[in-house]
Write a protein that holds these residues in place. Structure first.
Motif, PDB file in Angstrom:
ATOM      1  N   PRO A 116       0.791  -1.229   0.000  1.00  0.00           N
ATOM      2  CA  PRO A 116       0.000   0.000   0.000  1.00  0.00           C
ATOM      3  C   PRO A 116       0.825   1.282   0.000  1.00  0.00           C
ATOM      4  CG  PRO A 116       0.079  -0.906   2.204  1.00  0.00           C
ATOM      5  CD  PRO A 116       0.769  -1.897   1.297  1.00  0.00           C
ATOM      6  N   GLN A 117       0.224   2.299  -0.579  1.00  0.00           N
ATOM      7  CA  GLN A 117       0.747   3.665  -0.543  1.00  0.00           C
ATOM      8  C   GLN A 117      -0.413   4.594  -0.200  1.00  0.00           C
ATOM      9  OE1 GLN A 117       2.452   4.710  -4.325  1.00  0.00           O
ATOM     10  NE2 GLN A 117       4.097   3.218  -4.182  1.00  0.00           N
ATOM     11  N   PRO A 118      -0.101   5.771   0.354  1.00  0.00           N
ATOM     12  CA  PRO A 118      -1.177   6.731   0.625  1.00  0.00           C
ATOM     13  C   PRO A 118      -1.981   7.021  -0.638  1.00  0.00           C
ATOM     14  CG  PRO A 118       0.822   7.409   1.732  1.00  0.00           C
ATOM     15  CD  PRO A 118       1.197   6.248   0.848  1.00  0.00           C
ATOM     16  N   GLY A 119      -3.305   7.036  -0.469  1.00  0.00           N
ATOM     17  CA  GLY A 119      -4.199   7.284  -1.592  1.00  0.00           C
ATOM     18  C   GLY A 119      -4.794   6.022  -2.181  1.00  0.00           C
ATOM     19  N   ASP A 120      -4.157   4.871  -1.966  1.00  0.00           N
ATOM     20  CA  ASP A 120      -4.752   3.600  -2.391  1.00  0.00           C
ATOM     21  C   ASP A 120      -5.981   3.342  -1.525  1.00  0.00           C
ATOM     22  OD1 ASP A 120      -2.451   3.267  -3.944  1.00  0.00           O
ATOM     23  OD2 ASP A 120      -1.579   1.730  -2.642  1.00  0.00           O
ATOM     24  N   PHE A 121      -6.828   2.414  -1.942  1.00  0.00           N
ATOM     25  CA  PHE A 121      -7.852   1.954  -1.015  1.00  0.00           C
ATOM     26  C   PHE A 121      -7.681   0.459  -0.793  1.00  0.00           C
ATOM     27  CE2 PHE A 121     -10.193   2.195  -5.053  1.00  0.00           C
ATOM     28  CZ  PHE A 121     -10.926   1.022  -5.102  1.00  0.00           C
ATOM     29  N   PHE A 122      -8.003   0.045   0.423  1.00  0.00           N
ATOM     30  CA  PHE A 122      -7.796  -1.343   0.825  1.00  0.00           C
ATOM     31  C   PHE A 122      -9.067  -2.145   0.648  1.00  0.00           C
ATOM     32  CE2 PHE A 122      -9.089   0.759   4.788  1.00  0.00           C
ATOM     33  CZ  PHE A 122     -10.106  -0.081   5.234  1.00  0.00           C
ATOM     34  N   ILE A 123      -8.888  -3.458   0.528  1.00  0.00           N
ATOM     35  CA  ILE A 123      -9.998  -4.394   0.426  1.00  0.00           C
ATOM     36  C   ILE A 123      -9.830  -5.446   1.517  1.00  0.00           C
ATOM     37  CG2 ILE A 123     -11.136  -6.138  -1.008  1.00  0.00           C
ATOM     38  CD1 ILE A 123     -11.431  -3.324  -2.207  1.00  0.00           C
ATOM     39  N   MET A 124     -10.860  -5.596   2.342  1.00  0.00           N
ATOM     40  CA  MET A 124     -10.899  -6.658   3.344  1.00  0.00           C
ATOM     41  C   MET A 124     -12.008  -7.634   2.940  1.00  0.00           C
ATOM     42  SD  MET A 124     -10.544  -4.365   6.802  1.00  0.00           S
ATOM     43  CE  MET A 124      -9.946  -5.638   7.906  1.00  0.00           C
ATOM     44  N   ASP A 125     -11.751  -8.920   3.117  1.00  0.00           N
ATOM     45  CA  ASP A 125     -12.719  -9.962   2.760  1.00  0.00           C
ATOM     46  C   ASP A 125     -12.999 -10.784   4.009  1.00  0.00           C
ATOM     47  OD1 ASP A 125     -14.134 -12.120   1.755  1.00  0.00           O
ATOM     48  OD2 ASP A 125     -12.754 -12.498   0.100  1.00  0.00           O
ATOM     49  N   PHE A 126     -14.244 -10.729   4.486  1.00  0.00           N
ATOM     50  CA  PHE A 126     -14.629 -11.456   5.692  1.00  0.00           C
ATOM     51  C   PHE A 126     -15.331 -12.771   5.386  1.00  0.00           C
ATOM     52  CE2 PHE A 126     -14.700  -6.914   6.995  1.00  0.00           C
ATOM     53  CZ  PHE A 126     -13.623  -6.961   7.861  1.00  0.00           C
ATOM     54  N   GLY A 127     -15.386 -13.132   4.101  1.00  0.00           N
ATOM     55  CA  GLY A 127     -16.060 -14.365   3.705  1.00  0.00           C
ATOM     56  C   GLY A 127     -17.547 -14.150   3.501  1.00  0.00           C
ATOM     57  N   ASN A 128     -18.186 -15.115   2.852  1.00  0.00           N
ATOM     58  CA  ASN A 128     -19.629 -15.054   2.591  1.00  0.00           C
ATOM     59  C   ASN A 128     -20.057 -13.788   1.855  1.00  0.00           C
ATOM     60  OD1 ASN A 128     -20.110 -17.554   3.886  1.00  0.00           O
ATOM     61  ND2 ASN A 128     -20.033 -16.515   5.863  1.00  0.00           N
ATOM     62  N   GLY A 129     -19.143 -13.241   1.035  1.00  0.00           N
ATOM     63  CA  GLY A 129     -19.469 -12.066   0.235  1.00  0.00           C
ATOM     64  C   GLY A 129     -19.399 -10.741   0.952  1.00  0.00           C
ATOM     65  N   THR A 130     -18.943 -10.734   2.204  1.00  0.00           N
ATOM     66  CA  THR A 130     -18.859  -9.491   2.961  1.00  0.00           C
ATOM     67  C   THR A 130     -17.438  -8.962   2.978  1.00  0.00           C
ATOM     68  OG1 THR A 130     -18.534 -10.608   5.075  1.00  0.00           O
ATOM     69  CG2 THR A 130     -20.808 -10.092   4.447  1.00  0.00           C
ATOM     70  N   GLY A 131     -17.328  -7.646   2.943  1.00  0.00           N
ATOM     71  CA  GLY A 131     -16.010  -7.019   2.952  1.00  0.00           C
ATOM     72  C   GLY A 131     -16.092  -5.631   3.550  1.00  0.00           C
TER      73      GLY A 131
END
Length: 152
Positions: free
Chosen positions: A88-103
């Motif tokens: 990551p760098q400043p300005g990027d956006f992160f993606i979290m995946d909690f399973g079952n289609g949720t993030g």
């Protein structure tokens, strides 16, 4: 000004915005974020917040918005395969995946020395919920928790 910098500045300007009433996924600002992806009130809005920030920046800078129009965190991740990065760098956006289609998603504001990220997120709160009620700055997201990052 680069699109990423402008989008991050717009996101920063929204810190403290809250749902009205709390825990409703509604309110003037939240509904503005949701409308940017074609939704009405009542939906989870973290991705809509990111999309709205980037769309607003692209309009101000008169450049093309590079993102897919979606409120789905994992849908965005899948559609933006060409823009994915692992560091990551400043300005990027992160993606979290909690399973079952949720993030969950938000902007990387700063990469901290302790392996954590300083972030700006919509639909969160100080406890870190992915179903919170405000736009907040967070200091405790771990890079290791992320599925990936999108650099636009």
């Amino acid at each position: 000004m680069k699109l990423r910098s402008k989008a991050l500045a717009i996101a920063q300007s929204q810190i403290g915005v809250q749902e009205i009433p709390k825990n409703s996924n509604a309110g003037p600002a939240v509904e503005k974020y949701l409308k940017s992806v074609g939704l009405g009130k009542g939906y989870a809005w973290c991705m809509a917040f990111v999309y709205w920030s980037i769309k607003s920046a692209s309009i101000e800078l008169n450049v093309l918005n590079p993102l897919a129009k979606t409120a789905g965190v994992l849908d965005m991740y899948n559609k933006m395969a060409k823009l994915r990065v692992t560091t990551p760098q400043p300005g990027d956006f992160f993606i979290m995946d909690f399973g079952n289609g949720t993030g969950h998603t938000g902007f990387v504001e700063k990469v901290l020395d302790n392996g954590k990220l300083q972030t700006i997120e919509g639909n969160t709160n100080d406890e870190g919920s992915r179903e919170g009620y405000e736009v907040a700055r967070r200091y405790d997201r771990k890079t290791s928790q992320m599925k990936g990052f999108i650099r636009f």
